[in-house]
Design an enzyme around this catalytic site. Structure first.
Site, mmCIF file in Angstrom:
data_model
loop_
_atom_site.group_PDB
_atom_site.id
_atom_site.type_symbol
_atom_site.label_atom_id
_atom_site.label_comp_id
_atom_site.label_asym_id
_atom_site.label_seq_id
_atom_site.Cartn_x
_atom_site.Cartn_y
_atom_site.Cartn_z
ATOM 1 N N GLU A 24 53.008 4.575 -37.830
ATOM 2 C CA GLU A 24 51.966 4.037 -36.937
ATOM 3 C C GLU A 24 50.827 5.048 -36.807
ATOM 4 O OE1 GLU A 24 53.653 1.278 -33.608
ATOM 5 O OE2 GLU A 24 54.813 3.159 -33.557
ATOM 6 N N TYR A 56 29.043 -6.316 -19.976
ATOM 7 C CA TYR A 56 30.327 -6.470 -20.682
ATOM 8 C C TYR A 56 30.274 -5.758 -22.032
ATOM 9 C CZ TYR A 56 27.482 -10.559 -21.918
ATOM 10 O OH TYR A 56 26.448 -11.370 -22.250
ATOM 11 N N GLU A 76 51.079 1.584 -22.759
ATOM 12 C CA GLU A 76 50.905 1.797 -21.318
ATOM 13 C C GLU A 76 49.835 2.867 -21.061
ATOM 14 O OE1 GLU A 76 53.699 1.451 -22.897
ATOM 15 O OE2 GLU A 76 55.210 0.413 -21.699
ATOM 16 N N ARG A 202 24.151 -3.271 17.456
ATOM 17 C CA ARG A 202 23.040 -2.629 16.755
ATOM 18 C C ARG A 202 22.018 -3.668 16.300
ATOM 19 N NH1 ARG A 202 21.834 1.521 12.810
ATOM 20 N NH2 ARG A 202 19.628 1.223 12.385
ATOM 21 N N ARG A 211 19.403 3.876 18.878
ATOM 22 C CA ARG A 211 20.348 2.848 18.431
ATOM 23 C C ARG A 211 21.730 3.084 19.040
ATOM 24 N NH1 ARG A 211 19.585 4.669 13.060
ATOM 25 N NH2 ARG A 211 17.444 4.080 13.426
ATOM 26 N N ASP A 214 24.733 3.962 14.417
ATOM 27 C CA ASP A 214 24.201 4.050 13.060
ATOM 28 C C ASP A 214 25.294 4.613 12.171
ATOM 29 O OD1 ASP A 214 22.283 4.022 11.019
ATOM 30 O OD2 ASP A 214 21.744 6.110 11.373
ATOM 31 N N ASP A 216 25.898 5.747 8.250
ATOM 32 C CA ASP A 216 25.272 5.981 6.945
ATOM 33 C C ASP A 216 26.324 6.408 5.935
ATOM 34 O OD1 ASP A 216 22.721 5.409 7.817
ATOM 35 O OD2 ASP A 216 22.220 7.495 8.281
HETATM 36 N N1 LIG Z 1 23.280 5.622 1.956
HETATM 37 C C1 LIG Z 1 22.941 4.641 2.808
HETATM 38 N N2 LIG Z 1 23.625 4.464 3.961
HETATM 39 C C2 LIG Z 1 23.281 3.486 4.830
HETATM 40 N N3 LIG Z 1 22.239 2.631 4.625
HETATM 41 C C3 LIG Z 1 21.523 2.776 3.491
HETATM 42 C C4 LIG Z 1 21.831 3.788 2.553
HETATM 43 N N4 LIG Z 1 20.940 3.693 1.523
HETATM 44 C C5 LIG Z 1 20.133 2.688 1.805
HETATM 45 N N5 LIG Z 1 20.453 2.113 2.985
HETATM 46 C C6 LIG Z 1 19.740 0.979 3.558
HETATM 47 O O1 LIG Z 1 18.919 1.446 4.597
HETATM 48 C C7 LIG Z 1 18.669 0.361 5.453
HETATM 49 C C8 LIG Z 1 18.183 0.880 6.810
HETATM 50 O O2 LIG Z 1 19.242 1.556 7.422
HETATM 51 P P1 LIG Z 1 19.087 2.129 8.875
HETATM 52 O O3 LIG Z 1 18.428 1.112 9.760
HETATM 53 O O4 LIG Z 1 20.433 2.625 9.280
HETATM 54 O O5 LIG Z 1 18.059 3.320 8.618
HETATM 55 P P2 LIG Z 1 17.777 4.467 9.602
HETATM 56 O O6 LIG Z 1 19.089 4.936 10.159
HETATM 57 O O7 LIG Z 1 16.732 4.054 10.601
HETATM 58 O O8 LIG Z 1 17.163 5.601 8.706
HETATM 59 P P3 LIG Z 1 17.920 6.636 7.805
HETATM 60 O O9 LIG Z 1 18.318 5.892 6.562
HETATM 61 O O10 LIG Z 1 16.875 7.684 7.583
HETATM 62 O O11 LIG Z 1 19.127 7.166 8.578
HETATM 63 C C9 LIG Z 1 19.981 -0.372 5.511
HETATM 64 O O12 LIG Z 1 19.797 -1.737 5.701
HETATM 65 C C10 LIG Z 1 20.636 -0.061 4.186
HETATM 66 O O13 LIG Z 1 20.693 -1.184 3.332
HETATM 67 N N1 LIG Z 2 19.800 13.927 16.158
HETATM 68 C C1 LIG Z 2 19.681 12.792 15.468
HETATM 69 N N2 LIG Z 2 18.466 12.355 15.136
HETATM 70 C C2 LIG Z 2 18.335 11.213 14.429
HETATM 71 C C3 LIG Z 2 19.470 10.482 14.030
HETATM 72 C C4 LIG Z 2 20.738 10.967 14.407
HETATM 73 O O1 LIG Z 2 21.801 10.353 14.069
HETATM 74 N N3 LIG Z 2 20.811 12.118 15.111
HETATM 75 N N4 LIG Z 2 19.331 9.358 13.292
HETATM 76 C C5 LIG Z 2 18.155 8.950 12.910
HETATM 77 C C6 LIG Z 2 18.031 7.793 12.009
HETATM 78 O O2 LIG Z 2 19.182 7.493 11.419
HETATM 79 C C7 LIG Z 2 16.908 9.583 13.342
HETATM 80 N N5 LIG Z 2 17.112 10.778 14.081
#
Ligand SMILES: Nc1ncnc2c1ncn2[C@@H]1O[C@H](COP(=O)(O)OP(=O)(O)OP(=O)(O)O)[C@@H](O)[C@H]1O
Ligand SMILES: Nc1nc2c(c(=O)[nH]1)N=C(CO)CN2
Length: 289
Positions: A24, A56, A76, A202, A211, A214, A216
């Site tokens: 093989e 694809y 496998e 939110r 807010r 939040d 991220d």
């Molecule tokens: N890494 C990420 N995490 C969260 N949201 C994101 C990210 N990248 C892009 N976004 C987009 O950003 C948009 C705005 O998010 P949000 O309202 O939380 O922003 P923000 O908190 O005001 O600003 P920042 O992004 O500077 O923290 C969301 O709808 C999301 O689709």
């Molecule tokens: N200290 C602090 N500042 C902010 C924050 C946060 O989470 N902490 N988030 C923001 C927009 O996401 C803008 N500014």
């Protein structure tokens, strides 16, 4: 919720030298591979843009490279490697790989021999939490609990009271960072984060304004690793484009993970080092430690 859409790539055939027996390894034979990829096709369905899905043809090329590549003893092992390759695409939530070996030395007449393998992604993630309306400390604790439904948390930072950065005049924030692993794709996780934010009332009004919650997505995948995910689009950019300049993210992150790393301008940097370049006086651990 697992993705319900599937891309099915069936019958990819190539010659390989896998097998336990000498002949093989010497003569080779055909291997045939099916790949079924669980994903969410709604973005590509709406945009008609290849960038919103997985090609694809790319997957087929990766499968052929594995079949023709380093000889392995077992189908496998071949299936495992193909599954791993497919799951490097962040769009794919889970994958089923079938490897057929139709000319296998079975010793009796047979129709087909194949292995079928299912694998689900497991990706490292870092989520930053912030709140400056309502009972922010309680909100962050509740949000961490809600996050556990989507992320296996390995560490959660202490909570920090932080001076607001940017936006209008507003109350101090409470910030924290959670670190863990998830089986969700980045987009599915973002949807889950938005769901948790909405559950805490939110609304999106003023940019960088006050807010209740939040969430991220700071990083997805292992920074510097094969599965590190880099995305640049308004709906989702990872690593988070402003994380490296935010002491209210980096200080809690370092508390949760002293070895944390972040890619900045293409370079992998230690968060411990990034923090030294920032003014951290506005970031205070709530329990004073
Ligand atoms: N890494 C990420 N995490 C969260 N949201 C994101 C990210 N990248 C892009 N976004 C987009 O950003 C948009 C705005 O998010 P949000 O309202 O939380 O922003 P923000 O908190 O005001 O600003 P920042 O992004 O500077 O923290 C969301 O709808 C999301 O689709
Ligand atoms: N200290 C602090 N500042 C902010 C924050 C946060 O989470 N902490 N988030 C923001 C927009 O996401 C803008 N500014």
């Amino acid at each position: 919720m697992p993705d319900r859409d599937v891309i099915e790539l069936l019958g990819v055939r190539a010659k390989g030298y896998h097998g336990v027996l000498d002949f093989e390894r010497r003569d080779g034979q055909d291997f045939v591979v099916d790949v079924l990829m669980g994903t969410d096709l709604s973005r590509a369905g709406a945009s008609d843009d290849l960038a919103d899905t997985v090609s694809y043809a790319e997957i087929a090329a990766a499968v052929v490279a594995r079949i023709e590549g380093e000889p392995l003893d077992l189908i496998e092992a071949l299936a495992e490697r193909i599954a791993g390759d497919v799951l490097l695409r962040p769009e794919i939530g889970d994958v089923e790989v079938v490897v057929h070996k139709p000319q296998a030395p079975v010793g009796v007449p047979f129709g087909d021999v194949r292995v079928r393998m299912r694998r689900t992604r497991r990706s490292a993630v870092v989520v930053a939490l912030g709140s400056n309306l309502g009972d922010s400390t309680q909100t962050l604790h509740d949000a961490v609990d809600a996050l556990r439904a989507h992320v296996d948390l390995t560490a959660v930072s202490r909570t920090y009271a932080t001076d607001p950065v940017g936006g209008p005049e507003q109350p101090d924030y409470v910030n924290a960072v959670a670190v863990g692993t998830t089986s969700l794709t980045p987009w599915a996780l973002l949807t889950a984060l938005h769901g948790i934010e909405s559950g805490h009332g939110r609304t999106r009004e003023v940019r960088w304004g006050p807010r209740t919650l939040d969430l991220d997505l700071v990083t997805y995948g292992t920074t510097g690793g094969a599965d590190e995910t880099r995305l640049v689009a308004p709906v989702l950019t990872v690593p988070h484009p402003r994380a490296h300049e935010r002491a209210f993210v980096l200080v809690p992150w370092l508390d949760a993970d002293p070895d944390a790393r972040l890619r900045v301008d293409g370079e992998v940097r230690a968060v411990a080092e990034l923090v030294t370049a920032l003014d951290t006086t506005g970031v205070r651990a709530v329990d004073g430690r």
